[in-house]
Design a protein around this motif. Structure first.
Motif, mmCIF file in Angstrom:
data_model
loop_
_atom_site.group_PDB
_atom_site.id
_atom_site.type_symbol
_atom_site.label_atom_id
_atom_site.label_comp_id
_atom_site.label_asym_id
_atom_site.label_seq_id
_atom_site.Cartn_x
_atom_site.Cartn_y
_atom_site.Cartn_z
ATOM 1 N N ALA A 150 -5.780 -0.082 -4.591
ATOM 2 C CA ALA A 150 -4.512 0.168 -3.531
ATOM 3 C C ALA A 150 -4.790 -0.195 -2.137
ATOM 4 C CB ALA A 150 -4.170 1.661 -3.523
ATOM 5 N N LEU A 151 -5.804 -0.612 -1.699
ATOM 6 C CA LEU A 151 -6.320 -0.677 -0.391
ATOM 7 C C LEU A 151 -6.335 -2.245 -0.141
ATOM 8 C CD1 LEU A 151 -9.366 1.748 -0.221
ATOM 9 C CD2 LEU A 151 -6.880 2.116 0.444
ATOM 10 N N SER A 152 -5.134 -3.053 -0.278
ATOM 11 C CA SER A 152 -4.906 -4.084 0.150
ATOM 12 C C SER A 152 -4.396 -4.364 1.431
ATOM 13 C CB SER A 152 -4.117 -5.142 -1.107
ATOM 14 O OG SER A 152 -2.887 -4.257 -1.425
ATOM 15 N N GLY A 153 -3.967 -5.335 2.012
ATOM 16 C CA GLY A 153 -3.246 -5.450 3.329
ATOM 17 C C GLY A 153 -4.073 -4.688 4.557
ATOM 18 N N ASN A 154 -3.468 -3.786 4.907
ATOM 19 C CA ASN A 154 -4.009 -2.953 6.384
ATOM 20 C C ASN A 154 -4.788 -1.493 5.451
ATOM 21 O OD1 ASN A 154 -3.142 -4.475 8.181
ATOM 22 N ND2 ASN A 154 -1.240 -3.776 8.099
ATOM 23 N N GLY A 155 -4.868 -1.524 4.402
ATOM 24 C CA GLY A 155 -5.746 -0.471 3.595
ATOM 25 C C GLY A 155 -5.484 0.858 4.024
ATOM 26 N N LEU A 156 -6.486 1.420 4.936
ATOM 27 C CA LEU A 156 -6.694 2.866 5.205
ATOM 28 C C LEU A 156 -5.343 3.242 6.208
ATOM 29 C CD1 LEU A 156 -10.320 3.482 5.211
ATOM 30 C CD2 LEU A 156 -8.875 3.933 3.331
ATOM 31 N N THR A 157 -4.942 2.204 6.828
ATOM 32 C CA THR A 157 -3.922 2.562 7.837
ATOM 33 C C THR A 157 -2.523 2.820 7.060
ATOM 34 O OG1 THR A 157 -3.428 0.275 8.264
ATOM 35 C CG2 THR A 157 -5.323 1.037 9.446
ATOM 36 N N ALA A 158 -1.729 3.300 7.897
ATOM 37 C CA ALA A 158 -0.336 3.627 7.478
ATOM 38 C C ALA A 158 0.552 2.534 7.188
ATOM 39 C CB ALA A 158 0.246 4.618 8.409
ATOM 40 N N GLN A 159 0.227 1.426 7.929
ATOM 41 C CA GLN A 159 1.036 0.139 7.778
ATOM 42 C C GLN A 159 0.628 -0.672 6.647
ATOM 43 O OE1 GLN A 159 -1.056 0.884 10.539
ATOM 44 N NE2 GLN A 159 0.894 1.708 11.616
ATOM 45 N N GLY A 160 -0.135 -0.115 5.857
ATOM 46 C CA GLY A 160 -0.430 -0.714 4.505
ATOM 47 C C GLY A 160 0.676 -0.733 3.422
ATOM 48 N N PRO A 161 0.855 -1.235 2.466
ATOM 49 C CA PRO A 161 1.907 -1.231 1.233
ATOM 50 C C PRO A 161 1.940 0.227 0.880
ATOM 51 C CG PRO A 161 -0.153 -2.269 0.448
ATOM 52 C CD PRO A 161 -0.496 -2.189 1.666
ATOM 53 N N ALA A 162 3.448 0.484 0.666
ATOM 54 C CA ALA A 162 3.662 1.868 0.165
ATOM 55 C C ALA A 162 3.200 2.189 -1.102
ATOM 56 C CB ALA A 162 5.033 2.192 0.419
ATOM 57 N N GLN A 163 3.164 1.111 -2.299
ATOM 58 C CA GLN A 163 3.031 1.409 -3.415
ATOM 59 C C GLN A 163 2.011 0.018 -4.039
ATOM 60 O OE1 GLN A 163 6.318 2.482 -5.723
ATOM 61 N NE2 GLN A 163 6.158 4.591 -5.632
ATOM 62 N N THR A 164 1.565 0.281 -5.074
ATOM 63 C CA THR A 164 0.740 -0.657 -5.852
ATOM 64 C C THR A 164 0.749 -0.313 -7.312
ATOM 65 O OG1 THR A 164 -1.145 -2.271 -5.729
ATOM 66 C CG2 THR A 164 -1.527 0.138 -5.479
ATOM 67 N N GLU A 165 0.620 -1.462 -8.139
ATOM 68 C CA GLU A 165 0.472 -1.151 -9.485
ATOM 69 C C GLU A 165 -0.861 -0.988 -9.874
ATOM 70 O OE1 GLU A 165 2.816 -2.670 -13.633
ATOM 71 O OE2 GLU A 165 3.036 -3.916 -11.779
#
Length: 345
Positions: A218-233
């Motif tokens: 789930a930690l793609s993009g900005n990962g641990l920050t709130a700007q990361g993706p909302a959901q992941t499969e």
């Protein structure tokens, strides 16, 4: 420095034994080996089937008579004989023969901060089994600091955080020595475990061992920050039925699950700063923390530390191989010791 640069210059090869990966630097040839610390063994015959990348791919996919082992745990050798067999295969016959031409073969190795004498002896015996007549042990913190280009020899503070698979080491260095340090038993494996437990309890999903990697979950993009993706499969196995199943995971909940192990890292940083002299802490306000190690690449980890400490946080250019590079710099004689000029009488 706490280690003799003159003795390290006489070494012919260096080994960075990590819980996740093993790296071998050969003097004059560079970094020749960067492979997972894994070996596959036939339990019926005792034969070594595979090492490194291929052995890790076999994990969880073998019949009963093949066992995949990790002879190194937390930077400490736990199975000397298997570690020697693994290193021989990783080096290869050609390199081993070239090294054995040196009648007084010398080796260097990284050891975790505050490693006990038993752990140091296990590392030494492992390299002696490869033919080394003399083994020099270097603190991982110092080797990593040199490998990422920190000015460890100067009378100024540098703070380094080695994010390993099994543990995180934090230290303040000055004049080539460790001023204060802390070893926290929280690393990339603890983050993996937190994600696995969250998915098991909240979604009744079991992940394959090869998929338990924060960067692949789930930690793609900005990962641990709130700007990361909302959901992941996420794809895994259902706990009840055992059948393959996919679920949509809320990444905010995953971030919350990861906060628990990472809080231990923040506590360790606080302990180091409280034990550090005020003059050095003032230096760190400008220079901040340098992150090295494979787990330093966890997306958003540096941002979380920046917000929690209020200090600048930097990730080394190649954080995963900094310790091996530091050993190589010392072997090649590229590090000059600090020369103090005494006052004239």
């Amino acid at each position: 420095m706490t280690v003799s640069l003159e003795q390290l210059r006489r070494c012919h090869f260096a080994v960075d034994l990590g819980a996740a990966r093993t790296r071998i630097y050969v003097k004059g040839a560079g970094l020749l080996v960067d492979q997972p610390s894994a070996a596959a063994v036939n339990t019926r015959t005792g034969a070594l089937i595979a090492v490194g990348e291929f052995a890790e791919q076999m994990m969880g996919r073998t019949p009963d008579y093949i066992r995949v082992v990790r002879p190194i745990a937390g930077g400490t050798v736990v199975d000397i004989e298997m570690a020697q067999r693994m290193l021989r295969q990783l080096l290869g016959d050609k390199t081993r023969r070239a090294l054995r031409r040196n009648l007084r073969l010398r080796a260097a190795a990284c050891t975790p901060h505050d490693a006990d004498p038993l752990a140091q002896r296990a590392t030494t015996e492992t390299l002696v089994g490869l033919g080394a007549r003399k083994v020099e042990l270097v603190d991982t913190l110092i080797a990593a600091a040199i490998g990422c280009g920190l000015p460890v020899e100067r009378p100024e503070a540098t703070m380094i955080m080695v994010c390993g698979a099994a543990a995180t080491q934090v230290a303040v260095l000055s004049l080539g020595s460790i001023v204060t340090a802390e070893r926290i038993p929280v690393g990339g494996e603890a983050v993996d475990h937190a994600i696995v437990q969250h998915l098991r309890h909240e979604h009744e999903l079991i992940l394959p061992s090869q998929s338990v990697r924060p960067l692949q979950l789930a930690l793609s993009g900005n990962g641990l920050t709130a700007q990361g993706p909302a959901q992941t499969e996420i794809h895994g196995r259902d706990v009840a039925t055992g059948l393959a199943r996919s679920v949509r995971v809320d990444t905010a909940a995953v971030r919350e699950a990861i906060q628990t192990p990472l809080t231990g890292v923040l506590d360790g940083i606080g302990k180091v700063l409280r034990a550090c002299p005020p003059d050095l802490v003032a230096d760190l306000a400008d220079r901040g923390i340098t992150m090295v190690g494979g787990s330093a690449l966890l997306p958003g980890f540096d941002e979380m530390l920046r917000e929690a400490t209020g200090m600048p946080v930097h990730i080394a250019e190649r954080p995963d191989i900094c310790a091996a590079q530091g050993l190589g710099e010392m072997l090649e004689g590229r590090i000059e010791p600090l020369v103090l000029n005494p006052l004239a009488a």
